[in-house]
Motif scaffolding. Structure first.
Motif, PDB file in Angstrom:
ATOM      1  N   ALA A  54       0.829  -1.209   0.000  1.00 26.08           N
ATOM      2  CA  ALA A  54       0.000   0.000   0.000  1.00 26.08           C
ATOM      3  C   ALA A  54       0.861   1.254   0.000  1.00 26.08           C
ATOM      4  CB  ALA A  54      -0.929  -0.002   1.216  1.00 26.08           C
ATOM      5  N   ALA A  55       1.952   1.245   0.776  1.00 28.90           N
ATOM      6  CA  ALA A  55       2.868   2.393   0.807  1.00 28.90           C
ATOM      7  C   ALA A  55       3.515   2.595  -0.559  1.00 28.90           C
ATOM      8  CB  ALA A  55       3.938   2.182   1.878  1.00 28.90           C
ATOM      9  N   ALA A  56       3.919   1.496  -1.190  1.00 30.31           N
ATOM     10  CA  ALA A  56       4.521   1.584  -2.528  1.00 30.31           C
ATOM     11  C   ALA A  56       3.513   2.122  -3.541  1.00 30.31           C
ATOM     12  CB  ALA A  56       5.013   0.204  -2.961  1.00 30.31           C
ATOM     13  N   THR A  57       2.251   1.736  -3.372  1.00 30.11           N
ATOM     14  CA  THR A  57       1.189   2.218  -4.266  1.00 30.11           C
ATOM     15  C   THR A  57       0.993   3.725  -4.123  1.00 30.11           C
ATOM     16  OG1 THR A  57       0.054   0.086  -4.110  1.00 30.11           O
ATOM     17  CG2 THR A  57      -1.239   1.950  -4.883  1.00 30.11           C
ATOM     18  N   ALA A  58       1.058   4.224  -2.881  1.00 25.03           N
ATOM     19  CA  ALA A  58       0.907   5.664  -2.636  1.00 25.03           C
ATOM     20  C   ALA A  58       2.045   6.447  -3.295  1.00 25.03           C
ATOM     21  CB  ALA A  58       0.874   5.935  -1.135  1.00 25.03           C
ATOM     22  N   ILE A  59       3.271   5.922  -3.180  1.00 27.04           N
ATOM     23  CA  ILE A  59       4.429   6.596  -3.781  1.00 27.04           C
ATOM     24  C   ILE A  59       4.352   6.523  -5.305  1.00 27.04           C
ATOM     25  CG2 ILE A  59       6.944   6.525  -4.007  1.00 27.04           C
ATOM     26  CD1 ILE A  59       7.014   5.490  -1.104  1.00 27.04           C
ATOM     27  N   LEU A 113      -5.294   1.015  -3.233  1.00 24.90           N
ATOM     28  CA  LEU A 113      -4.607   1.076  -1.943  1.00 24.90           C
ATOM     29  C   LEU A 113      -5.563   0.716  -0.803  1.00 24.90           C
ATOM     30  CD1 LEU A 113      -2.166   3.859  -0.778  1.00 24.90           C
ATOM     31  CD2 LEU A 113      -4.008   3.121   0.729  1.00 24.90           C
ATOM     32  N   THR A 114      -6.781   1.229  -0.860  1.00 24.79           N
ATOM     33  CA  THR A 114      -7.767   0.950   0.185  1.00 24.79           C
ATOM     34  C   THR A 114      -8.122  -0.534   0.207  1.00 24.79           C
ATOM     35  OG1 THR A 114      -8.670   3.163  -0.205  1.00 24.79           O
ATOM     36  CG2 THR A 114      -9.984   1.685   1.151  1.00 24.79           C
ATOM     37  N   ARG A 120      -5.467   6.930   5.009  1.00 28.60           N
ATOM     38  CA  ARG A 120      -5.200   8.375   4.910  1.00 28.60           C
ATOM     39  C   ARG A 120      -3.742   8.678   5.240  1.00 28.60           C
ATOM     40  NH1 ARG A 120      -6.618  12.930   2.323  1.00 28.60           N
ATOM     41  NH2 ARG A 120      -7.029  14.705   3.695  1.00 28.60           N
ATOM     42  N   GLY A 121      -3.198   7.925   6.189  1.00 24.83           N
ATOM     43  CA  GLY A 121      -1.799   8.122   6.552  1.00 24.83           C
ATOM     44  C   GLY A 121      -0.861   7.838   5.401  1.00 24.83           C
ATOM     45  N   LEU A 122      -1.203   6.842   4.575  1.00 21.88           N
ATOM     46  CA  LEU A 122      -0.338   6.475   3.453  1.00 21.88           C
ATOM     47  C   LEU A 122      -0.573   7.350   2.224  1.00 21.88           C
ATOM     48  CD1 LEU A 122      -0.482   2.558   3.611  1.00 21.88           C
ATOM     49  CD2 LEU A 122       1.384   4.046   4.360  1.00 21.88           C
ATOM     50  N   ASN A 123      -1.873   7.500   1.832  1.00 22.41           N
ATOM     51  CA  ASN A 123      -2.124   8.196   0.557  1.00 22.41           C
ATOM     52  C   ASN A 123      -2.069   9.720   0.664  1.00 22.41           C
ATOM     53  OD1 ASN A 123      -4.636   9.075   1.563  1.00 22.41           O
ATOM     54  ND2 ASN A 123      -5.779   7.460   0.506  1.00 22.41           N
ATOM     55  N   PHE A 124      -1.949  10.238   1.896  1.00 20.77           N
ATOM     56  CA  PHE A 124      -1.798  11.701   2.020  1.00 20.77           C
ATOM     57  C   PHE A 124      -0.608  12.094   2.888  1.00 20.77           C
ATOM     58  CE2 PHE A 124      -2.805  15.851   3.982  1.00 20.77           C
ATOM     59  CZ  PHE A 124      -2.800  16.614   2.823  1.00 20.77           C
ATOM     60  N   TYR A 125      -0.623  11.703   4.161  1.00 19.64           N
ATOM     61  CA  TYR A 125       0.395  12.199   5.087  1.00 19.64           C
ATOM     62  C   TYR A 125       1.803  11.674   4.776  1.00 19.64           C
ATOM     63  CZ  TYR A 125      -3.557  13.962   7.717  1.00 19.64           C
ATOM     64  OH  TYR A 125      -4.693  14.638   8.078  1.00 19.64           O
ATOM     65  N   LEU A 126       1.921  10.381   4.472  1.00 19.28           N
ATOM     66  CA  LEU A 126       3.237   9.835   4.111  1.00 19.28           C
ATOM     67  C   LEU A 126       3.795  10.539   2.890  1.00 19.28           C
ATOM     68  CD1 LEU A 126       5.541   7.721   4.206  1.00 19.28           C
ATOM     69  CD2 LEU A 126       4.081   6.241   2.792  1.00 19.28           C
TER      70      LEU A 126
END
Length: 345
Positions: free
Chosen positions: A47-52, A246-247, A312-318
């Motif tokens: 999920a983190a890799a997807t956000a990046i 991601l969700t 939200r932490g991954l797709n915005f704040y991270l």
């Protein structure tokens, strides 16, 4: 960062504090933390890799379009532009600060303002266009379930879809109408001179007219090379779907079953469409409230708050933190390059 951006960042931090307070109020935080601990590390990393990837993908599209205009630019440099844009979009209302800062760094690194403007507008139009097409598809083929899940926030979905559609139409008109774009450029200069923010300069006016002409030439180039636009549209669909996926990764990572990937991704897409144009830095607060309503029947009990915090932490704040670091590095590097230039004999 100028005073306006500092104020926006301050408003964002205030909204974050209020949002955290509202989220945690009335929740059994021990149960929420326990639910978060059940998240499988492999799914969390994916999920983190997807956000990046979501942010980096915009940079790859910028690189592709710049190279189409014969610029020898590196993919890493364009990814940097993307993260800078995400940071300033995240801290300004309606994401208005992203593209101007991208344009600033692109111009400083040797790209023509006219070409950079066309590339950024092309990416923005396609980004919004894909979002609108997805939104219309959800509205027609998933309307009844959507109204059940969104409840009182359904009107925000209609509003977001309308605003995004209107923006696509306006941007397309500006792009394909050379007279309109030239009028905006020259009209903007006249307004700034009227308020004495700029001094009269025939040379500057001539350069602005020349830039407008170059801009139109770049637009014509892309209109004649529809295959390049088609490639960007296809990649944008993948980019858009990645952040919705991601969700689903978080849902599966928590060990939950029952809801389909289509349902989870459609609801996440609906939230994005609803909040995308709202005049709040990072759509802070309303995104979290809509999430808790939309997914209340998908994530049971403490899993709802846990999934929201992680998603939200991954797709915005991270990504915002990473973008802030990239923006700071770009600013320091730009300042160092400027000082070196002034020291040269």
């Amino acid at each position: 960062m100028n005073r306006k951006n500092l104020i926006s960042a301050g408003v964002l931090l205030l909204l974050v504090a209020l949002t955290i307070s509202a989220i945690f109020k009335g929740n059994d935080m021990a149960a929420v933390v326990a639910a978060m601990k059940k998240l499988h590390p492999a799914y969390l990393c994916a999920a983190a890799a997807t956000a990046i990837f979501f942010v980096s993908a915009e940079g790859l599209m910028i690189c592709y379009l710049l190279r189409s205009l014969n610029y020898r630019t590196k993919a890493a440099t364009c990814v940097k532009y993307s993260f800078v844009g995400f940071f300033f979009s995240g801290i300004t209302p309606s994401a208005t600060g992203g593209q101007p800062m991208q344009l600033y760094y692109m111009q400083k690194e040797g790209h023509k303002v006219s070409d950079s403007t066309v590339v950024l507008m092309t990416v923005a139009v396609i980004y919004k266009f894909v979002l609108v097409v997805m939104g219309v598809g959800i509205l027609f083929f998933y309307h009844e379930p959507l109204s059940v899940y969104l409840k009182k926030y359904l009107y925000l979905y209609y509003l977001g879809l309308f605003l995004n559609t209107a923006l696509v139409v306006i941007l397309l008109f500006i792009m394909v109408s050379p007279k309109c774009f030239k009028g905006i450029v020259i009209g903007g200069e006249k307004i700034l001179k009227k308020f004495r923010l700029l001094k009269s300069s025939r040379e500057r006016t001539e350069k602005l007219i020349e830039m407008a002409d170059q801009y139109h030439e770049a637009v014509l180039f892309f209109l004649k090379n529809k295959s390049k636009i088609a490639a960007v549209i296809a990649f944008t669909v993948i980019q858009r779907c990645s952040v919705f996926f991601l969700t689903w990764l978080i849902y599966r990572g928590l060990g939950l079953e029952g809801a389909s990937a289509f349902t989870v991704m459609s609801l996440q897409a609906a939230i994005y469409i609803a909040v995308d144009m709202l005049p709040l830095p990072g759509a802070q607060g309303i995104t979290e409230m809509m999430y808790k309503t939309a997914f209340s029947m998908i994530f049971p009990g403490a899993y709802l708050t846990a999934s929201m915090c992680v998603t939200r932490g991954l797709n915005f704040y991270l990504v915002l933190i990473l973008s802030a670091m990239v923006s700071l590095w770009s600013h320091l590097r730009s300042g160092k390059a400027g000082r070196m230039a002034t020291e040269l004999p």
